[in-house]
Scaffold this active site. Structure first.
Site, PDB file in Angstrom:
ATOM      1  N   SER A 311       0.799  -1.204   0.000  1.00 23.12           N
ATOM      2  CA  SER A 311       0.000   0.000   0.000  1.00 23.12           C
ATOM      3  C   SER A 311       0.847   1.275   0.000  1.00 23.12           C
ATOM      4  O   SER A 311       1.533   1.559  -0.974  1.00 23.12           O
ATOM      5  CB  SER A 311      -0.943  -0.053   1.200  1.00 23.12           C
ATOM      6  N   ASP A 322      10.400   5.512  -9.903  1.00 29.14           N
ATOM      7  CA  ASP A 322       9.995   6.041 -11.205  1.00 29.14           C
ATOM      8  C   ASP A 322      10.650   7.385 -11.503  1.00 29.14           C
ATOM      9  O   ASP A 322      10.839   7.742 -12.674  1.00 29.14           O
ATOM     10  CB  ASP A 322       8.471   6.191 -11.265  1.00 29.14           C
ATOM     11  N   LYS A 336      -0.771  -4.167  -3.234  1.00 30.59           N
ATOM     12  CA  LYS A 336      -2.062  -3.550  -2.917  1.00 30.59           C
ATOM     13  C   LYS A 336      -2.096  -2.152  -3.529  1.00 30.59           C
ATOM     14  O   LYS A 336      -1.605  -1.197  -2.957  1.00 30.59           O
ATOM     15  CB  LYS A 336      -2.295  -3.480  -1.418  1.00 30.59           C
TER      16      LYS A 336
END
Length: 443
Positions: A311, A322, A336
């Site tokens: 999460s 990224d 999740k």
């Protein structure tokens, strides 16, 4: 410039951790928009229940009332019906009676009476352990991520017993006997745990060696971002004002408040997107971007993860990787990638409903897929870390993701052994390889 606005008070990313306003590091404080009730959403959608389905429900209800072997209380039967309505959606959509909703909220503050374990209730009423919390009775007693609690004090857990973790709560000093089914064990384990007042220190830090720091984030709660900044300041002072690198340990961190993960990402990013959420209702759509200022002044970062990293942990890992700000080391994360909204009902109860997916800065959803590390570490015989086969995709009825069903790959180098922190430090010291000029020209 990406849109940056607070998420509604009730947006949460952890399976059982509570609500919070998602503010980036340098955003001015603002009041979150009101959370709509379930009734308001229904009216807004102008959705009508087909008359035939209402008749079907009434027919089954009457059959149970008239013919079941024992009398059934109306309120209990209706609550069972509501739970059944949510049961087949996904593992994170649940009905919360008022007491459970209050307990859900309480955990955000990092203090409660219990054993110190994050759990997810299974359809049959048993409790699946997402992760034990650091330095709590559960961890000291040997509870592990992936364990299945099937009975408490000798009483089997059943679907009708309730939605949350009441059997594990209790006065400090009292003991609870857990019957635990663990992968690889021939028979259930009996584990006695003494309850305490759990005060969760969400961030701890130390120096690994001169110039290189280590921060352990156990969960994302109301004060986690402030604790992170404070602990980072201590490490920088010990390093003479500037760190040469930082290992952030997110292993067995089940997630929590989105705003805490966003703020920590903002602490380490000078620009770029952090995370976005998209769903069917307007309050589910949001995008968060970094503000100028990197508290590490560009020093390298390594994130240590495992199958228990879920999460909000995955939000942080996805944001930093990224943006090229950190390398991810360990094993595939839990996967999740969904957002829950707590919708209050007029009787004080609430419905925790999955309303959106979140997306990393590159636009990828990791729902039921997880984040594959740049460098994969495999636990040795010591069994350190969470089970690699325990993930969102293994949960019955999970929300399908963009890459659901695709075979996993172990990208990066595979390193054997249990010294994960030492391995992470080695990766931290290793320069990031730059692509050759010819490769850059082909992009």
């Amino acid at each position: 410039m990406p849109l940056r606005r607070p998420l509604p008070l009730a947006l949460v990313l952890a399976s059982i951790l509570p609500l919070g306003v998602a503010l980036a590091q340098q955003s001015p404080p603002s009041d979150p928009p009101p959370v709509p009730s379930a009734e308001a959403l229904s009216a807004a959608n102008d959705s009508k229940v087909p008359l035939e389905e209402i008749r079907r429900y009434v027919a089954v209800y009457r059959a149970v009332k008239q013919a079941y072997v024992e009398p059934v209380d109306d309120a209990k039967l209706m609550q069972s019906a509501v739970r059944g309505l949510l049961l087949d959606l996904d593992p994170h959509s649940v009905y919360l009676p008022k007491a459970d909703a209050d307990e859900f909220d309480e955990q955000a503050q990092g203090r409660y009476d219990g054993i110190g374990v994050e759990i997810l209730r299974q359809p049959d009423g048993t409790l699946r352990v997402i992760a034990p919390i650091d330095d709590t009775p559960a961890m000291k007693a040997g509870i592990k991520a992936g364990d299945l609690i099937v009975a408490v004090d000798g009483k089997p857990l059943r679907a009708e017993d309730g939605e949350e973790s009441e059997p594990l709560r209790g006065p400090p000093g009292s003991k609870v006997l857990l019957t635990v089914v663990r992968e690889g064990t021939a028979k259930p384990l009996e584990i006695s745990v003494q309850r305490e007042t759990i005060r969760v220190a969400s961030v701890k830090g130390r120096m690994l060696e001169p110039g290189y720091g280590y921060l352990r984030i156990a969960s994302f709660q109301a004060d986690t971002a402030a604790d992170f900044e404070r602990q980072l300041g201590v490490l920088k002072e010990q390093a003479g004002g500037r760190l040469r690198g930082l290992v952030i340990d997110l292993r067995s961190n089940p997630g929590g408040l989105l705003n805490a993960a966003v703020q920590i990402a903002d602490d380490l990013l000078d620009s770029g997107k952090i995370v976005s959420t998209r769903g069917r209702i307007p309050i589910s759509d949001a995008e968060f971007g970094a503000t100028p200022g990197d508290r590490l002044d560009g020093a390298p970062v390594v994130l240590l993860v495992d199958a228990g990293s879920a999460s909000a942990s995955e939000v942080l890992a996805g944001a930093l990787r990224d943006n090229g700000r950190a390398r991810v080391v360990g094993s595939r994360t839990f996967g999740k990638g969904s957002v829950q909204t707590v919708l209050p009902l007029d009787n004080g109860d609430s419905v925790k409903l999955t309303t959106a997916r979140y997306y990393t800065p590159s636009g990828k959803s990791i729902q039921a897929l997880g984040i594959e590390p740049d460098v994969v570490l495999q636990a040795g015989k010591g069994g350190q870390g969470a089970r690699a086969d325990y993930s969102e995709a293994s949960l019955p009825g999970h929300l399908r993701g963009d890459g659901d069903g695709l075979p996993g790959s172990n990208a990066g180098d595979v390193l054997e052994g249990d010294g994960f922190i030492a391995e992470a430090l080695a990766v931290l010291k290793k320069p990031v390889a730059k692509p050759p000029a010819s490769a850059a020209l082909r992009r």
